[in-house]
Design a protein around this motif. Structure first.
Motif, short mmCIF file in Angstrom:
data_model
loop_
_atom_site.label_atom_id
_atom_site.label_comp_id
_atom_site.label_asym_id
_atom_site.label_seq_id
_atom_site.Cartn_x
_atom_site.Cartn_y
_atom_site.Cartn_z
N GLU A 134 -11.11 0.69 5.32
CA GLU A 134 -10.10 0.97 5.16
C GLU A 134 -8.99 1.62 6.11
O GLU A 134 -8.28 1.84 6.80
CB GLU A 134 -9.94 0.72 3.64
N GLY A 135 -9.89 2.78 5.78
CA GLY A 135 -9.91 4.07 6.40
C GLY A 135 -10.15 3.64 8.07
O GLY A 135 -9.20 4.92 9.01
N PHE A 136 -10.76 3.20 8.56
CA PHE A 136 -10.96 2.96 9.51
C PHE A 136 -10.18 2.31 9.79
O PHE A 136 -9.24 2.94 11.75
CB PHE A 136 -12.44 2.01 10.14
N ALA A 137 -9.04 1.41 9.61
CA ALA A 137 -8.36 0.28 10.13
C ALA A 137 -7.16 1.38 9.96
O ALA A 137 -6.30 1.15 11.07
CB ALA A 137 -7.84 -0.64 9.40
N ARG A 138 -7.25 2.35 9.22
CA ARG A 138 -5.96 3.02 9.46
C ARG A 138 -5.73 4.32 10.41
O ARG A 138 -5.42 4.14 10.84
CB ARG A 138 -5.51 4.03 8.05
N ASN A 151 -5.57 -4.55 10.59
CA ASN A 151 -5.31 -4.76 9.19
C ASN A 151 -6.01 -4.75 7.97
O ASN A 151 -7.26 -5.63 9.06
CB ASN A 151 -4.45 -5.55 8.99
N VAL A 152 -6.50 -4.70 6.32
CA VAL A 152 -7.77 -4.94 6.22
C VAL A 152 -6.88 -5.84 4.82
O VAL A 152 -6.18 -5.54 4.66
CB VAL A 152 -7.87 -3.77 6.07
N VAL A 153 -8.07 -6.60 4.15
CA VAL A 153 -7.95 -7.60 3.43
C VAL A 153 -8.52 -7.58 2.35
O VAL A 153 -10.23 -7.20 2.64
CB VAL A 153 -7.93 -9.31 2.93
N ASN A 154 -8.32 -6.91 1.06
CA ASN A 154 -8.85 -6.41 -0.22
C ASN A 154 -8.87 -7.00 -1.27
O ASN A 154 -7.81 -7.18 -1.73
CB ASN A 154 -8.33 -4.78 -0.29
N PRO A 155 -10.04 -8.33 -1.38
CA PRO A 155 -9.78 -8.99 -2.58
C PRO A 155 -10.24 -8.92 -4.08
O PRO A 155 -11.47 -8.34 -3.44
CB PRO A 155 -10.60 -10.76 -1.90
N ALA A 183 -2.94 -13.98 2.23
CA ALA A 183 -2.88 -12.54 3.29
C ALA A 183 -3.86 -12.50 4.16
O ALA A 183 -3.28 -11.52 5.00
CB ALA A 183 -4.10 -11.64 1.68
N TYR A 184 -5.00 -12.73 4.62
CA TYR A 184 -5.20 -12.67 6.32
C TYR A 184 -3.98 -13.88 6.73
O TYR A 184 -3.42 -13.58 7.31
CB TYR A 184 -6.65 -13.68 5.95
N SER A 185 -3.50 -14.92 6.49
CA SER A 185 -2.23 -14.84 7.54
C SER A 185 -1.70 -14.15 7.31
O SER A 185 -0.69 -14.57 8.07
CB SER A 185 -1.14 -16.27 6.35
N ARG A 186 -1.07 -13.81 6.72
CA ARG A 186 0.04 -12.54 6.89
C ARG A 186 -0.52 -10.92 7.68
O ARG A 186 0.07 -11.16 8.61
CB ARG A 186 0.49 -11.69 5.71
N CYS A 187 -1.34 -11.12 7.85
CA CYS A 187 -2.24 -9.73 8.68
C CYS A 187 -1.81 -10.86 10.37
O CYS A 187 -2.37 -9.50 11.05
CB CYS A 187 -3.69 -9.86 8.63
N VAL A 188 -2.40 -12.04 9.68
CA VAL A 188 -2.38 -12.43 12.13
C VAL A 188 -1.66 -13.43 12.62
O VAL A 188 -1.00 -12.72 13.06
CB VAL A 188 -2.94 -14.25 11.77
N THR A 196 -3.46 -2.43 4.79
CA THR A 196 -4.93 -2.69 3.59
C THR A 196 -3.11 -3.87 2.21
O THR A 196 -2.69 -3.25 1.63
CB THR A 196 -5.35 -2.39 2.26
N TYR A 197 -4.04 -4.48 2.94
CA TYR A 197 -3.03 -5.59 1.19
C TYR A 197 -3.95 -6.04 0.55
O TYR A 197 -5.16 -7.09 0.37
CB TYR A 197 -3.32 -6.92 2.77
N ARG A 198 -3.78 -5.28 -0.74
CA ARG A 198 -4.66 -5.92 -2.02
C ARG A 198 -4.02 -7.15 -2.80
O ARG A 198 -2.77 -7.74 -2.51
CB ARG A 198 -4.66 -4.56 -2.52
#
Length: 200
Positions: A134-138, A151-155, A183-188, A196-198
């Motif tokens: 998550e830190g890398f993505a930011r 972005n990151v998905v946090n399931p 959530a992955y769809s939202r990222c793409v 990060t989408y939880r």
């Protein structure tokens, strides 16, 4: 229609993502031993070869990576490095390569996990790795060129995996892989970056 590469595309999450995005886009899958292409994310040369083989790709999703679960008092350096070398550096490797080969305006989606913010016993390695992702993505989001997003998905615990991992996740509400896939769809298909989408 976009071309989306899902690394780990035959796993529980990856297959759900491929199904969700495949309704609207061309989806390619890659994995160590299954999928349309073979790749080892720990090996950056393997990733370069993968993108050479796939041809033009607009978006890449990573839904794989090994971790070590076990008591801290018994953990060795070698065990701790499992998560660092595989899930963390493997996903970083994907981003390092993808930034140069994805189409303008493309996206990179990585995967962390619920214990990044809810530490569990025996999960010092996974907590470290998932927070690192998550830190890398930011950090990467403000430097990516050509309109690329990351972005990151946090399931949370998946319904499909609940029986296998229940001993670690007492009290957690399982979520369906189909809900996680959205959530992955939202990222793409969305517009944001560095998020990060939880899905808990």
């Amino acid at each position: 229609m976009r071309t989306v590469l899902v690394i780990g595309g035959t796993g529980t999450i990856g297959a759900a993502v491929a199904k969700e995005l495949g309704a609207r886009h061309r989806v390619l899958t890659a994995g160590r031993s299954s999928g349309d292409f073979r790749v080892a994310i720990e090996d950056i040369a393997s990733l370069r070869a993968l993108f050479d083989e796939t041809g033009r790709v607009d978006d890449v999703v990573v839904a794989c990576g090994a971790l070590h679960v076990g008591p801290l008092k018994e953990m060795t350096e070698e065990q701790f490095r499992i998560g660092l070398d595989s899930k963390l550096m493997g996903q970083v490797n994907v981003a390092l390569v993808a930034q140069h080969v994805l189409s303008d305006g493309g996206s990179i989606t990585l995967t962390s996990g619920v214990d990044a913010h809810n530490p569990l016993r025996g999960c010092a390695n996974t907590v470290t790795v998932n927070n690192g992702i998550e830190g890398f993505a930011r950090g990467a989001a403000i430097e990516l060129p050509r309109g690329l997003r990351i972005n990151v998905v946090n399931p949370s615990l998946l319904e499909e995996s609940a029986a296998r991992f229940e001993a670690l996740f007492h009290g957690f509400e399982p979520v369906s892989s189909a809900r996680v896939a959205r959530a992955y769809s939202r990222c793409v298909e969305g517009a944001e970056s560095g998020k990060t989408y939880r899905v808990w």
